[in-house]
Scaffold this active site. Structure first.
Site: not given
Ligand code: NDP
Ligand code: 2IT
Length: 447
Positions: A91, A112, A115, A127, A166-167, A242, A379
């Site tokens: 993810k 990630q 996290k 990613k 998104g990123d 964002n 998410s």
């Protein structure tokens, strides 16, 4: 300083991943935190958990050909690094920016893992992205690029396999085009294959706001732990995408005053507090630059081109643009200007030298792994709603986000205490995230 065993692991990472400096930096920071864990848990070293975590499970690099509006062929490079699936499907977001190369995708994928572990939700780490630059491209060009990107990516992802989002450079518009092409190629309305979707087709309330809101909630918890609050505090947010926009929105609701934000062309100083509706109109609707904001806002707002936003004095800093945007020198300036707290909305926005300055000065420093985890956590809530064909209200979703951020905050503090580093959120986040992933990997055998 690295523990001896970790130092040789780190040397191996350098040797096996030459030139990937952002990846090296992300690995080093985690290794610097987890030394004490190895003393308590020899089983991690015995089964080479750390060496395994530093090696992605799978790395995919592909060609993305597309036609621009002049009919010319363009070629970009696409990436997806599937880093660790011990806790759940890979993810993590997709970044479209000209600076993207394997080292950036690997640093982001590595961060990630921990996290996502910290959120306590069933998601692994990954990613992806491309060196495609959406800036100045028409909607049709962005759509053609996204369709070509997904024409390769679709075979690697799935709601139980790998779930992008998104990123930088990938927002609602891009996610829509990506999902549309996935649906078309596979002939499956598999909503849980990507998150950050629009509310019109399976998206979740609060996902768009989640990273910024979550970061503001995290900072509020840090301030509360020190017996204070956002009330009346002067705040600077970098970026105006964002994460920045929704950090600004929540900080204002919590009583702070955001006096500056930035983009890659410079920063805007607005002493009365950023006008959020105008900012959203300029950045989200018109996709224009910040000088347009300042010109329309008129008296009191100044656009300062080509300067660093961290020269603006503030009590709370929320870096929400990109990696390594706060150097040791910036950090020293910020501390001398009266900085109290930092919440990293971006991934790895503070250099190691900068982090040291903040920690030495006793600033409440919330690292990205913890402070910006609200985006990926929401998410995971989107995936949960898609799996049960349900949709929750805005209020309920925001409440869940707030609970998750407060829980992450408390666990960082407890873990830092447990390891004799009270108040050190960097150590707390790295150790807690690492332990969760390492324990799952131990249980799963040598895979
Ligand atoms: P956006 O593309 O929406 O916004 C990015 C903002 O940062 C823009 O204002 C952009 O300015 C600025 N920026 C980007 N790269 C640079 C650069 N190299 N130098 C100066 N300014 C730059 O991205 P997001 O808001 O989604 O992401 C911002 C950060 O937050 C990233 O670090 C991302 O990894 C992280 N993040 C995002 C999450 C999400 O849910 N979106 C979740 C967790 C972390 P310009 O337009 O001029 O390029
Ligand atoms: O860095 C991040 O956590 C994100 N860009 C969000 C990832 C996600 O899957 O929502």
């Amino acid at each position: 300083m690295l523990h001896e065993k970790l130092s040789s692991i780190y040397d191996n990472v350098l040797r096996r991943n030459p030139g990937e400096i952002e990846f090296h930096q992300a690995v080093r920071e985690v290794l610097e935190s987890i030394g004490p864990v190895l003393g308590k848990h020899p089983e991690y070293a015995e089964s080479k958990i750390i060496e395994r975590i530093c090696e992605p499970e799978r790395q995919i690099i592909f060609r993305v050909p597309w036609l621009d509006d002049r009919g010319e062929v363009q070629i970009n490079r696409g990436f997806r690094v599937e880093f660790n699936s011990a806790l759940g499907p890979y993810k993590g977001g997709l970044r479209f920016h000209p600076s993207v190369y394997l080292g950036i995708v690997k640093f982001l994928g590595f961060e990630q893992i921990f996290k996502n572990g910290l959120t306590g939700l069933p998601i692994g780490g990954g990613k992806g992205g491309s060196d495609f630059d959406p800036k100045g491209r028409s909607d049709r060009e962005v759509m053609r690029f996204c369709q070509s990107f997904m024409t390769e990516l679709f075979r690697h992802i799935g709601e139980y396999t790998d779930v992008p989002a998104g990123d930088i450079g990938v927002g609602g518009r891009e996610v829509g085009y990506l999902f549309g092409q996935y649906k078309r190629i596979t002939n499956r309305y598999e909503s849980g294959v990507i998150t950050g979707k629009g509310l019109a087709y399976g998206g979740a309330q609060v996902r768009k706001e989640a990273t910024g809101y979550g970061c503001a909630f995290f900072v509020e918890e840090m301030l509360k732990a020190r017996g204070t609050s956002f009330d009346g505090r002067r705040v600077v947010v970098s970026g105006s995408g964002n994460v920045a926009v929704y950090s600004i929105e929540k900080v204002a609701q919590l009583g702070g005053v955001v006096v500056a934000c930035s983009d890659s062309s410079g920063y805007v100083l607005d002493e009365k507090g950023i006008d959020l509706e105008l900012l959203k109109q300029v950045k989200e609707v018109e996709r224009a630059r910040l000088d347009v904001y300042a010109a329309r806002r008129g008296e009191g707002a100044t656009f300062v081109p080509d300067r660093n936003v961290w020269e603006v004095p503030c009590e709370v800093a929320m870096p929400s643009a990109t990696q390594n945007e706060i150097t040791g020198k910036d950090a020293a300036t910020m501390v001398s200007n009266g900085l109290v707290a930092v919440g990293e909305g971006a991934n790895m926005p503070t250099t190691p030298e900068g982090i040291k300055v903040f920690l030495d000065a006793g600033v409440a420093f919330g690292p990205g792994k913890a402070a910006n985890a609200g985006g990926v956590a929401t998410s995971a809530l989107e995936m949960q709603q898609n799996a049960s064909r349900d949709s929750w209200t805005f209020e309920f979703s925001e409440h869940r986000l707030q609970e998750i951020m407060s829980d992450i905050h408390d666990r960082c503090l407890q873990t830092a205490d447990e390891y004799g580093m009270p108040g050190n959120y960097v150590a707390g986040a790295n150790i807690d995230g690492f332990r969760r992933v390492a324990d799952a990997m131990l249980s799963l055998g040598l895979i």
